[in-house]
Design a protein around this motif. Structure first.
Motif, PDB file in Angstrom:
ATOM      1  N   UNK A 269      10.818  -7.773  18.262  1.00 39.13           N
ATOM      2  CA  UNK A 269      10.088  -7.819  16.998  1.00 39.13           C
ATOM      3  C   UNK A 269      10.679  -8.861  16.055  1.00 39.13           C
ATOM      4  N   UNK A 270       9.779  -9.669  15.508  1.00 39.05           N
ATOM      5  CA  UNK A 270      10.205 -10.704  14.567  1.00 39.05           C
ATOM      6  C   UNK A 270       9.895 -10.326  13.115  1.00 39.05           C
ATOM      7  N   UNK A 271       8.646  -9.910  12.853  1.00 43.70           N
ATOM      8  CA  UNK A 271       8.280  -9.564  11.471  1.00 43.70           C
ATOM      9  C   UNK A 271       7.306  -8.399  11.444  1.00 43.70           C
ATOM     10  N   UNK A 272       7.229  -7.767  10.296  1.00 41.57           N
ATOM     11  CA  UNK A 272       6.216  -6.758   9.996  1.00 41.57           C
ATOM     12  C   UNK A 272       5.526  -7.188   8.706  1.00 41.57           C
ATOM     13  N   UNK A 273       4.197  -7.106   8.676  1.00 41.72           N
ATOM     14  CA  UNK A 273       3.441  -7.442   7.481  1.00 41.72           C
ATOM     15  C   UNK A 273       2.721  -6.203   6.977  1.00 41.72           C
ATOM     16  N   UNK A 274       2.900  -5.913   5.714  1.00 42.34           N
ATOM     17  CA  UNK A 274       2.293  -4.731   5.097  1.00 42.34           C
ATOM     18  C   UNK A 274       1.397  -5.198   3.952  1.00 42.34           C
ATOM     19  N   UNK A 275       0.097  -4.881   4.023  1.00 46.50           N
ATOM     20  CA  UNK A 275      -0.825  -5.257   2.951  1.00 46.50           C
ATOM     21  C   UNK A 275      -0.823  -4.139   1.914  1.00 46.50           C
TER      22      UNK A 275
ATOM     23  N   UNK B 215       1.600   4.453  -4.023  1.00 46.25           N
ATOM     24  CA  UNK B 215       1.835   3.398  -3.038  1.00 46.25           C
ATOM     25  C   UNK B 215       0.638   3.396  -2.091  1.00 46.25           C
ATOM     26  N   UNK B 216      -0.016   2.232  -1.934  1.00 44.07           N
ATOM     27  CA  UNK B 216      -1.239   2.146  -1.138  1.00 44.07           C
ATOM     28  C   UNK B 216      -1.136   0.995  -0.149  1.00 44.07           C
ATOM     29  N   UNK B 217      -1.409   1.290   1.134  1.00 43.22           N
ATOM     30  CA  UNK B 217      -1.417   0.287   2.198  1.00 43.22           C
ATOM     31  C   UNK B 217      -2.817   0.209   2.799  1.00 43.22           C
ATOM     32  N   UNK B 218      -3.232  -0.989   3.195  1.00 43.82           N
ATOM     33  CA  UNK B 218      -4.499  -1.116   3.920  1.00 43.82           C
ATOM     34  C   UNK B 218      -4.303  -1.666   5.329  1.00 43.82           C
ATOM     35  N   UNK B 219      -3.228  -2.402   5.595  1.00 43.09           N
ATOM     36  CA  UNK B 219      -2.963  -2.940   6.925  1.00 43.09           C
ATOM     37  C   UNK B 219      -1.459  -3.021   7.150  1.00 43.09           C
TER      38      UNK B 219
END
Length: 871
Positions: A288-294, A364-368
C-alpha cells in the motif's frame, strides 16, 4: 471523482501474455475507478468471456444453453432459454457469468431471442444477484431500494441499463422476472472494468442522521451490501461506489433523493474514544502506497475533515502490526469545499487495514475511501484459470496457493525462458526503431544551423493546478462495434521530462522566428501586411491571467490600450441574490460556479432578454477570484471584465453583471441550460438504426450543421475585433434551447477535461490536439490558429464527441505530427472524415488545417460556406 480505469479490457491478456509479464502488469497497477469512464464491455458480445465461464440454472435444449446468451450474437438458437416456463415470483432460473476476478460493473445490456424471425421470447423484467466469493449472493437494489430492472419490449432491441449504484463482483446472475406465465430467453452483456483496488469489504459503525435547521439529513450507507445492525460488516457500499459527495451535503438534486445521500456520517457524541474505526479487507496481500478519503468540510454545520488518522496493518491471519501509521491533515476553516485527503501508507504490506479517524468537530462525513497499492508478487496465483462451475468456490478457500515443490525447477526454467524471449523481442523492436530513424535522418538534408523549435508558450499563458497520471488510449481501429465502448474516450496524456523538438531549418527563419513571442512591447507586425490589409491578428498579444488559469481571449495590445481608459459597462450585482448550485471548475486564481441569480432581468441591457418569466431565477456562471490572489491577478481580472463587457454577440457568452465592491471579485456570465456541447453530443446519437437500438436521444445532421454555423458566426465576430480565443473546442461551447450555441471559456478549469490539456514541465498546459502546428512549435496564436481549432471542433461535432481528436496517437506523437506539418513532406496525419460528414464539409476541415496560415479560410468565409451547406 476517481481517476479513470487504466485497463478496461484485460481479460485477453490472461490468455495471450506470459505469466511473468502478467505478474509484472499486476504489480504495476495503481488505480481508482471512475463510473463515468469505466464502461467497457466485459466480453459476452466480444467473446472474451469463455463458454465455460457462462452457466445457467437450466436450458431448454443444447442449442439454447448458457453459452448462447451473448448480446447481439445469433449462435445456436439465438439466446439462452431456461428449461421450463418461468412463473410469476419465481427466481429459480438464472443465467450466470464468472468474470474470473473482481470487476466494477456500471452497466448491463439485455436482448431477447428472435433467431432471424423464428423466435419471439424476451424478458420484460429481471433482477440481478452478484457475489464476490461464489458463496454469499447479494440482490442488487437501486438507490431507491428497487430490485426489478425493466428489460426488453421486443426480441430485437438491445436495452442498456445503468447500475446505480454500480456493483463490485466476480459472479453475476441475471434472473428473469415476469407478471404472468410465459417463455423467456435472454442475451446479456456486462459493462465496467476490472476492480484493481482489491478491496472486498469494509466494516464500520452504523452511520447516523441528524436535524439541521429543521432539515432532516440522512447520512446512512444506503447501498451497503453487507450486514447492517449496530455496525456494518462484510460488505461494500457508498464509500466505494465511485460517487464523490457534493460540497454542500444538504443538496439532493444529484439523484433526487434525500439530503446527505452521498455521505456516510457520524457524530462525536456516539464515540467516547473520539474516533470512528473502519476496517478494510482486501483480496490478497498488497503493498500500500496511499489512502484517499473524500471528506466534507462545511464547518458552518460543524462538519470538518478528520483531525488525525491512525492505521494498523495485518497480513493474512497474523495479528495487527504494533507500529501504526499516523497522519494529521491541515485543518481548513476558510474553504468549505469537500476534498480528498491523501494519507501516505509508506508501502506497508497487508491484506487488511484498520484505520481510526479522529473527530475535529461535531460531525465527520466521508463519501469515498480508496487505496492505491501494488499486488504483492509472491502472493499472486500462478495456476491456470479454474474451469469448474463457479459455485464450487467455497468461502474458506484460499485464492492463493503454494506451487508444488516438485515443479519449482520447471517453473523457474519456464520463467527464465520467457524473460529471455521478451528481452530478445524488446531488443529487436528497439533496434528496428533506431535503424529506421537513422535511415530517415540520412535521407534528409540537414544544415549546420539546425533550428531548435520548442514549445515556446510562456507558462503564464496557460496554467492548471490539477495533477494527472499517464494512461493508455484505445485506438479507433480497436473499436468496431456500437457497443465496444458506451462512454467517450477517457482523457489521456503523458508528461515528458523534456519538450524540445529538433526540426530542419525554416525556409524563412527570420520572418517566422520574429513572430514567436506572444507578448511584446513593439508595435504589431504582420507578415501579411505587405499584401494590403492584414488578414489575421498576429503577435503583440496582451496575456491576461484569468480565473481559469488562462485567458478567454488573446487581446491585441492596441485594443487593450483603447479599453484601459473606459469604465466597466456593467452594473454591480447584490451577492445575496446569488444561490450557488455547484462548482463547475477551478483554476490557479479562482473558481467557476453554477448559480441561480434572482432579479437578473433588472440588470440587463435593453438589447438582451431571457426566455423566462421576470420572477424566475436565471442560471448563470460566476467566475470568482480568490481573495488571496496577487495584485497582477486582480488587475488582469478587472481587465478581463472590461473586455467581456464590450463583447455583445448572439453566439458569445455575455457578461451580465459583476461583484467588485468587495472580495471576492466576481464576474457573472450567461450559462446555457444544456451544458457544454461536448457533453451534450456525447449523450446523443445520430439519427438511424444505432439510436433505435440504444434508445438514445438523437440530433439530426441539420441541427449539427446549425450549431457549427453558430460557432463560426461567434468566431467571425471575435476575429472582427482581432481577438484570438486560443482554446476553441466543443468543451467551450455551451448549448441552450433549440440548439442555441454560445462560445465560452470554462473548459480549462474543469477536471472533466483535464486530459484535453498537455502539461509542460509540471505547470503550463496546452490543448495540443486542437492547436495549429505554428502555435505548438512557435507559440504563434492568431485568428488563423483559431481557424485550425475550428476545423477540429467541427470534426468533434460531426463525430458526436465520441473520442478525442487523434485518439490513436499519444500526446508525444501529436507533437511529432506537428513537425511533419512544418516539414510538409506529405507525411502528416489528418483527422479522418467522420462517417456522417459529406465531402464538401470535410474539404472545409482540411482547408482549416493547411500549413500556410494565409491559405486558411477566414471565419467570414467559413460562415458563408456553412450557410450554403444548410440550404
Amino acid at each position: 471523482m476517481k481517476t479513470w480505469c487504466l485497463f478496461g479490457m484485460k481479460r485477453p491478456w490472461k490468455t495471450q501474455l506470459p505469466p511473468l509479464f502478467l505478474l509484472y502488469l499486476l504489480g504495476a497497477v495503481r488505480t481508482q475507478v471512475n463510473p463515468g469512464v469505466c464502461r467497457y464491455p466485459l466480453g459476452m458480445s466480444g467473446g472474451l468471456i469463455q463458454d465455460e465461464d457462462i452457466s445457467a440454472s437450466s436450458q431448454w435444449s443444447e442449442s439454447t444453453a448458457a453459452r448462447y446468451g451473448r448480446l447481439d450474437f445469433e449462435d445456436g438458437d439465438g439466446a439462452w432459454c431456461p428449461e421450463i416456463t418461468v412463473e410469476p415470483d419465481s427466481l429459480k432460473e438464472f443465467l450466470q457469468i464468472d468474470l474470473r476476478s473482481l470487476h466494477f460493473i456500471t452497466l448491463v445490456g439485455t436482448q431477447g431471442r428472435h433467431a432471424g424471425g423464428m423466435g419471439n421470447e424476451f424478458a420484460q423484467m429481471y433482477k440481478i444477484k452478484y457475489s464476490r466469493d461464489g458463496s454469499r449472493w447479494i440482490s442488487w437494489r437501486n438507490r431507491q431500494g428497487k430490485q426489478v430492472i425493466e428489460g426488453n419490449r421486443n426480441a430485437y432491441d438491445i436495452v442498456l441499463k445503468d447500475l446505480e449504484p454500480p456493483i463490485i463482483a466476480r459472479f453475476v446472475r441475471f434472473m428473469p422476472v415476469i407478471d404472468h406465465s410465459m417463455n423467456v430467453c435472454m442475451r446479456v452483456e456486462l459493462y465496467g472494468c476490472e476492480w484493481l483496488d482489491g478491496l472486498v469489504s469494509y466494516n464500520a459503525p452504523a452511520s447516523q442522521h441528524t436535524m439541521l435547521n429543521d432539515l432532516q439529513v440522512y447520512l446512512n450507507d444506503s447501498v451497503y451490501d453487507g450486514a447492517v445492525g449496530y455496525s456494518m460488516t462484510e460488505g461494500l457500499g457508498q464509500l466505494t461506489d465511485g460517487q464523490s459527495g457534493l460540497d454542500d451535503f444538504t443538496l439532493s438534486h444529484v439523484y433526487n433523493v434525500w439530503p446527505g445521500y452521498d455521505y456516510v456520517g457520524w457524530t462525536n457524541e456516539s464515540f467516547p474514544n473520539g474516533y470512528v474505526e473502519i476496517m478494510f479487507e482486501f483480496d490478497r496481500t498488497r503493498n500500500f502506497t496511499t489512502m484517499k478519503v473524500h471528506c466534507n468540510n462545511m464547518f458552518k454545520w460543524h462538519v470538518k475533515t478528520f483531525q488525525k488518522v491512525t492505521c494498523y496493518f495485518r497480513s493474512s491471519e497474523s495479528d495487527w502490526e504494533p507500529s501504526p501509521v499516523s497522519f494529521s491533515p491541515v485543518m481548513d476553516d476558510v474553504n468549505p469545499s469537500a476534498r480528498f485527503v491523501t494519507v501516505s501508507l509508506y508501502n506497508h504490506m497487508a491484506s487488511a487495514i484498520k484505520c481510526q479517524y479522529y473527530f475535529s468537530d461535531v460531525w465527520m462525513m466521508f463519501s469515498e475511501i480508496t487505496f492505491q497499492s501494488d499486488t504483492a508478487m509472491y502472493n499472486t496465483t500462478l495456476a491456470p484459470p479454474k474451469t469448474g462451475p463457479p459455485t464450487s468456490t467455497q468461502p474458506g478457500d484460499d485464492p492463493t496457493h503454494k506451487v508444488d515443490d516438485s515443479n519449482t525447477r520447471i517453473l523457474i526454467g519456464c520463467l527464465v525462458a520467457i524473460i529471455f524471449i521478451l528481452v530478445v523481442i524488446i531488443v529487436i523492436i528497439l533496434w528496428r526503431q533506431v535503424w529506421q530513424k537513422m535511415l530517415e535522418k540520412a535521407s534528409r538534408r540537414m544544415l549546420d544551423d539546425e533550428l531548435t523549435a520548442s514549445l515556446s508558450i510562456q507558462s503564464e499563458t496557460f496554467t492548471y493546478n490539477n495533477n494527472n497520471d499517464p494512461s493508455s488510449a484505445p485506438s479507433e481501429q480497436e473499436s468496431n462495434s456500437t457497443y465496444e465502448r458506451i462512454f467517450p474516450m477517457g482523457p489521456d496524456y503523458q508528461e515528458p521530462s523534456r519538450l524540445i523538438r529538433k526540426l530542419p531549418e525554416f525556409s524563412q527563419p527570420t520572418e517566422e522566428a520574429a513572430s514567436t513571442s506572444t507578448a511584446t512591447k513593439s508595435p504589431p507586425t504582420n507578415p501579411s501586411s505587405q499584401d494590403g490589409v492584414p488578414h489575421y491578428a498576429e503577435a503583440d498579444i496582451v496575456n491576461l491571467q484569468g480565473v481559469t488559469g488562462g485567458n478567454t481571449y488573446a487581446v491585441p495590445a492596441l485594443t487593450m490600450d483603447l479599453l484601459s481608459g473606459k469604465d466597466v459597462a456593467v452594473e454591480e450585482f447584490p451577492r445575496k441574490l446569488l444561490t450557488f448550485k455547484e462548482k463547475l471548475g477551478e483554476g490557479q486564481f479562482g473558481e467557476v460556479h453554477l448559480c441561480e441569480a434572482e432579479g437578473m432581468q433588472d440588470f440587463m441591457d435593453a438589447d438582451f432578454s431571457f426566455d423566462i418569466s421576470e420572477k424566475q431565477p436565471v442560471l448563470v456562471a460566476v467566475k470568482m477570484l480568490r481573495a488571496d490572489a496577487n495584485k497582477n491577478a486582480r488587475n488582469d481580472f478587472l481587465k478581463e471584465i472590461k473586455i467581456m463587457s464590450r463583447l455583445k454577440d448572439p453566439n458569445i457568452i455575455r457578461l451580465l453583471a459583476v461583484c467588485i465592491c468587495s472580495d471576492p471579485l466576481c464576474m457573472i456570465t450567461e450559462y446555457m441550460e444544456n451544458g457544454d456541447l461536448n457533453q451534450f453530443l456525447s449523450r446523443h446519437e445520430p439519427e438511424g438504426q444505432i439510436a433505435l437500438l440504444s434508445n438514445a436521444p438523437t440530433v439530426s445532421y441539420s441541427n449539427l450543421l446549425y450549431m457549427a454555423t453558430q460557432i463560426a458566426s461567434g468566431m467571425k465576430y471575435l476575429s472582427s475585433l482581432n481577438f484570438v480565443h486560443r482554446d476553441l473546442a466543443t468543451r467551450n461551447c455551451l448549448v441552450g434551447k433549440n440548439y442555441t450555441i454560445k462560445i465560452a471559456d470554462f473548459g480549462m478549469s474543469r477536471n472533466l477535461y483535464s486530459g484535453d490539456y498537455y502539461r509542460i514541465q509540471g505547470r503550463a498546459v496546452l490543448p495540443i490536439r486542437w492547436m495549429s502546428w505554428e502555435s505548438i512549435l512557435l507559440g504563434k496564436f492568431t485568428t488563423a490558429s483559431d481557424v485550425w481549432a475550428f476545423g477540429v471542433t467541427l470534426w468533434e461535432t460531426l463525430t458526436f464527441c465520441k473520442e478525442q481528436p487523434y485518439s490513436q496517437l499519444s500526446d508525444e506523437q501529436v507533437i511529432e505530427n506537428t513537425g511533419e506539418f512544418f516539414r510538409d513532406q506529405k507525411r502528416q496525419i489528418y483527422l479522418p472524415q467522420p462517417a456522417m460528414c459529406p465531402d464538401p464539409l470535410y474539404k472545409l476541415m482540411l482547408s482549416c488545417w493547411r500549413r500556410n496560415t494565409k491559405e486558411r479560410p477566414s471565419f467570414q468565409e467559413i460562415h458563408c460556406i456553412l450557410l450554403e451547406c444548410r440550404v
